[in-house]
Design an enzyme around this catalytic site. Structure first.
Site, short mmCIF file in Angstrom:
data_model
loop_
_atom_site.label_atom_id
_atom_site.label_comp_id
_atom_site.label_asym_id
_atom_site.label_seq_id
_atom_site.Cartn_x
_atom_site.Cartn_y
_atom_site.Cartn_z
N SER A 124 -6.09 1.73 4.58
CA SER A 124 -6.62 0.98 3.66
C SER A 124 -7.08 -0.30 3.76
O SER A 124 -6.62 -0.92 4.94
CB SER A 124 -5.64 0.35 2.06
OG SER A 124 -6.26 -0.41 1.95
N HIS A 145 -16.30 -3.39 -4.65
CA HIS A 145 -15.17 -3.53 -3.81
C HIS A 145 -15.63 -3.62 -1.96
O HIS A 145 -17.00 -3.26 -2.47
CB HIS A 145 -15.11 -1.90 -3.57
CG HIS A 145 -14.04 -2.29 -1.61
ND1 HIS A 145 -12.48 -1.75 -1.73
CD2 HIS A 145 -14.19 -1.96 -0.65
CE1 HIS A 145 -11.91 -1.55 -0.37
NE2 HIS A 145 -13.19 -1.87 0.31
N ASP A 185 -11.83 -7.21 -3.55
CA ASP A 185 -12.79 -6.50 -5.18
C ASP A 185 -12.86 -7.65 -5.86
O ASP A 185 -12.81 -8.44 -5.62
CB ASP A 185 -11.26 -5.82 -5.58
CG ASP A 185 -10.74 -4.33 -4.59
OD1 ASP A 185 -11.74 -3.95 -4.12
OD2 ASP A 185 -9.73 -3.83 -5.82
N ALA A 211 -5.24 4.53 -1.16
CA ALA A 211 -5.79 4.97 0.37
C ALA A 211 -4.65 5.27 1.05
O ALA A 211 -3.10 4.45 0.03
CB ALA A 211 -6.29 4.47 1.15
N GLN A 216 0.66 -0.90 -0.18
CA GLN A 216 0.38 -0.25 0.49
C GLN A 216 0.54 1.14 -0.02
O GLN A 216 0.75 2.47 -1.06
CB GLN A 216 -0.66 0.10 1.01
CG GLN A 216 -2.59 0.48 0.89
CD GLN A 216 -3.29 0.72 -0.07
OE1 GLN A 216 -3.38 -0.81 0.06
NE2 GLN A 216 -3.70 1.79 -0.83
N GLU A 253 -17.37 2.66 -5.82
CA GLU A 253 -16.92 1.61 -6.52
C GLU A 253 -17.58 -0.03 -6.31
O GLU A 253 -18.05 -1.17 -5.26
CB GLU A 253 -15.42 1.09 -5.22
CG GLU A 253 -14.23 1.69 -5.53
CD GLU A 253 -13.12 1.47 -5.08
OE1 GLU A 253 -13.01 0.85 -4.22
OE2 GLU A 253 -12.41 2.56 -4.80
N HIS A 285 -8.47 -2.89 2.45
CA HIS A 285 -7.42 -4.19 2.28
C HIS A 285 -6.42 -4.64 2.59
O HIS A 285 -6.06 -5.58 3.19
CB HIS A 285 -6.94 -3.66 0.58
CG HIS A 285 -7.80 -3.40 -0.86
ND1 HIS A 285 -8.39 -4.91 -0.47
CD2 HIS A 285 -8.86 -2.57 -1.24
CE1 HIS A 285 -10.03 -4.59 -2.32
NE2 HIS A 285 -9.69 -3.09 -2.21
ZN ZN Z 1 -11.46 -2.38 -3.81
#
Ligand code: ZN
Length: 318
Positions: free
Chosen positions: A230, A288, A239, A225, A204, A285, A232
């Site tokens: 983030s 996501h 995703d 991010a 990231q 999104e 994630h």
């Molecule tokens: Zn994502």
């Protein structure tokens, strides 16, 4: 004899009148005292209109006491009437209202409450705090709530290529739930594939720093991010794509429609919905998804709120 009798009668009449007068005086006195010490009178004296007083008398004690203990506040009633009003944010709402009044004299109280609840009265990445990790799968991670420094989640597992493209990892709970969702979708002739899952702090950071070098901080913040901010990096976000689609096209697929109706049943929510960009801090999104667990995901879905709003009101109110 007759004269004396008449005199006594007269005296009695006077005494009676006297007693009646005293009683009347006492009643008037009590009424006046009651009036001047009444809540209505006090509120009127502070400056509240008759209509406002009626509302305040029906309001919960906290609202009434706030009115009684302070100067006249025309924002008190409309603010406290908002569904997602949170007491601990009261001063912040007032500050935000005053800030907005400098530009316009029309105040959208619902919007004030929403934005302050999700800290959107501040710029992104200002007034940040470490998120409460005790919430486990329900942790909130966004541009105001970060993970602990250089956070590495436990129970990260490899995702089979049967469910994903590339070498993807997820937190075990999220992976197990995804497998169930995948199989349910398959039964409806829908294929959902994980395109991205857990991202390490290092990855990231690399991504974000690269964008920052190529463009500038503002642009980088818009597309990636910051590390530790983030979703994630929690291992709870993923995703999703389907065959022959990518990114924005996903919105128009049957797979997306299926997820809209079913994702919550497996514990997932669409984390960055359309039209809520200024609340979540992210563009819409459709791909996501965030794992929250079945029960919470269903509650969030039914509330119609973004997770940021839901968290502020239902999980972090006190
Ligand atoms: Zn994502």
């Amino acid at each position: 004899m007759v004269y004396k009798k008449r005199n006594i009668r007269k005296e009695r009449v006077f005494a009676l009148i006297g007693i009646i007068l005293v009683i009347i005086l006492i009643i008037v006195g009590i009424c006046t005292y009651k009036h001047f010490t009444s809540t209505e009178y006090k509120l009127g004296k502070i400056g509240y209109s008759e209509k406002e007083i009626t509302t305040l008398l029906k309001a919960e004690d906290k609202v009434l006491n706030k009115a009684l203990d302070n100067e006249y506040d025309k924002h008190l009633i409309p603010l406290t009437k908002q569904k997602y009003f949170i007491w601990k944010n009261f001063d912040k709402y007032k500050k935000e209202i005053n800030k907005r009044l400098e530009k316009s004299n029309k105040i959208n109280y619902k919007d004030v409450v929403t934005k302050v609840n999700v800290k959107r009265n501040y710029n992104y990445y200002t007034h940040t705090e470490k998120t409460n990790m005790d919430k486990e799968n329900a942790i909130l991670v966004n541009k105001y709530y970060s993970l602990p420094e250089k956070y590495k989640p436990e129970n990260i597992v490899d995702v089979s290529n049967w469910y994903s493209y590339g070498n993807i990892q997820l937190k075990k709970d999220a992976y197990e739930a995804f497998k169930k969702m995948f199989n349910a979708a398959k039964k409806d002739d829908i294929t959902i594939i994980i395109n991205s899952g857990y991202r390490t702090y290092e990855i990231q950071k690399e991504t974000y720093d690269q964008y920052k070098t190529w463009y500038d901080e503002e642009y980088a913040d818009g597309i990636a991010a910051r590390p530790d901010f983030s979703e994630h990096q929690t291992g709870l976000a993923l995703d999703i794509i389907t065959y022959n689609t990518k990114g924005k096209d996903f919105e128009n697929t049957d797979a997306f429609k299926w997820l809209q109706n079913n994702a919550h049943k497996y514990g997932f929510i669409l984390r960055y919905p359309k039209g809520k960009e200024d609340i979540t801090g992210y563009s819409y999104e459709s791909w996501h998804y965030r794992y929250l667990g079945k029960e919470l995901a269903t509650k969030v879905k039914n509330s119609g709120l973004t997770y940021d709003e839901y968290y502020a009101y239902y999980l972090d109110k006190e």
